[in-house]
Design a protein around this motif. Sequence first.
Motif, mmCIF file in Angstrom:
data_model
loop_
_atom_site.group_PDB
_atom_site.id
_atom_site.type_symbol
_atom_site.label_atom_id
_atom_site.label_comp_id
_atom_site.label_asym_id
_atom_site.label_seq_id
_atom_site.Cartn_x
_atom_site.Cartn_y
_atom_site.Cartn_z
ATOM 1 N N UNK A 1 33.841 38.875 45.079
ATOM 2 C CA UNK A 1 33.729 37.428 45.070
ATOM 3 C C UNK A 1 34.774 36.839 44.124
ATOM 4 N N UNK A 2 35.118 35.577 44.367
ATOM 5 C CA UNK A 2 36.047 34.875 43.478
ATOM 6 C C UNK A 2 35.264 33.776 42.784
ATOM 7 N N UNK A 3 35.154 33.908 41.467
ATOM 8 C CA UNK A 3 34.340 32.955 40.703
ATOM 9 C C UNK A 3 35.208 32.196 39.716
ATOM 10 N N UNK A 4 34.932 30.909 39.633
ATOM 11 C CA UNK A 4 35.609 30.047 38.679
ATOM 12 C C UNK A 4 34.579 29.139 38.029
ATOM 13 N N UNK A 5 34.721 28.994 36.722
ATOM 14 C CA UNK A 5 33.928 28.026 35.967
ATOM 15 C C UNK A 5 34.921 26.999 35.448
ATOM 16 N N UNK B 1 31.490 28.103 40.582
ATOM 17 C CA UNK B 1 31.396 28.452 41.993
ATOM 18 C C UNK B 1 31.868 29.878 42.186
ATOM 19 N N UNK B 2 31.218 30.567 43.107
ATOM 20 C CA UNK B 2 31.612 31.928 43.458
ATOM 21 C C UNK B 2 31.678 32.039 44.976
ATOM 22 N N UNK B 3 32.896 32.251 45.479
ATOM 23 C CA UNK B 3 33.120 32.427 46.907
ATOM 24 C C UNK B 3 32.869 33.900 47.228
ATOM 25 N N UNK B 4 32.002 34.189 48.217
ATOM 26 C CA UNK B 4 31.665 35.589 48.510
ATOM 27 C C UNK B 4 32.879 36.415 48.948
ATOM 28 N N UNK B 5 32.800 37.713 48.691
ATOM 29 C CA UNK B 5 33.856 38.624 49.133
ATOM 30 C C UNK B 5 34.059 38.489 50.640
ATOM 31 N N UNK B 6 35.296 38.721 51.056
ATOM 32 C CA UNK B 6 35.699 38.694 52.473
ATOM 33 C C UNK B 6 35.540 37.331 53.135
ATOM 34 N N UNK B 7 35.392 36.265 52.353
ATOM 35 C CA UNK B 7 35.307 34.909 52.898
ATOM 36 C C UNK B 7 36.681 34.253 52.800
ATOM 37 N N UNK B 8 37.266 33.826 53.922
ATOM 38 C CA UNK B 8 38.567 33.164 53.874
ATOM 39 C C UNK B 8 38.494 31.873 53.048
#
Length: 181
Positions: free
Chosen positions: A104-108, A137-144
């Motif tokens: 996942x890609x997470x940013x605070x 926010x955390x965008x799930x792995x393998x999500x464009x």
Amino acid sequence: MAEIVIRNTNERITGDENVRNFLNKYDVLYEKWDASKLSGELQNNFGLTDDQKQQVLETFDYEIKDLAARRGYQIWDVITLSEETPDIEEKLAKFEEIHTHAEDEIRAIVAGKGIFVIKATDDTGYFNVELSPGDVISVPENTPHFFTLMENKQIIAVRLFIEKDGWIADPYPDPTFIKNA
């Protein structure tokens, strides 16, 4: 407070609960941190030194360690971007390519503003998540998806990673994506 814009309909979703409910449908984590904890000296400084970045990490130490314990993050850092960032346009061009990650890609967001553009279902298409200080926010792995800055081009964000090599992107060519929607 985060807001969502569904790109193909221009529908805007506001309010923390509405935003959270929408993002939950796509397994996108949305939380809030108290961005006011960050000192004024750091809040408006988009050219932080390494020592100042460490101060940001210390300010949010509890929140970072809580997320790391819950979600398995191994490393974290602070990214600052603004008009003064060397090669800002090249960096944004790299970020603004649709891609996926094996984690996942997470940013605070602790200062400034940014936008995650995330691909949903074929019916919904892509949506923007406009982020403000305190939004996590955390965008799930393998999500464009991709990340970019808002018009003022200023952001300070804490990034957390499971992979110790940090940010590793896999390109996701999508001929259906319209960049300026």
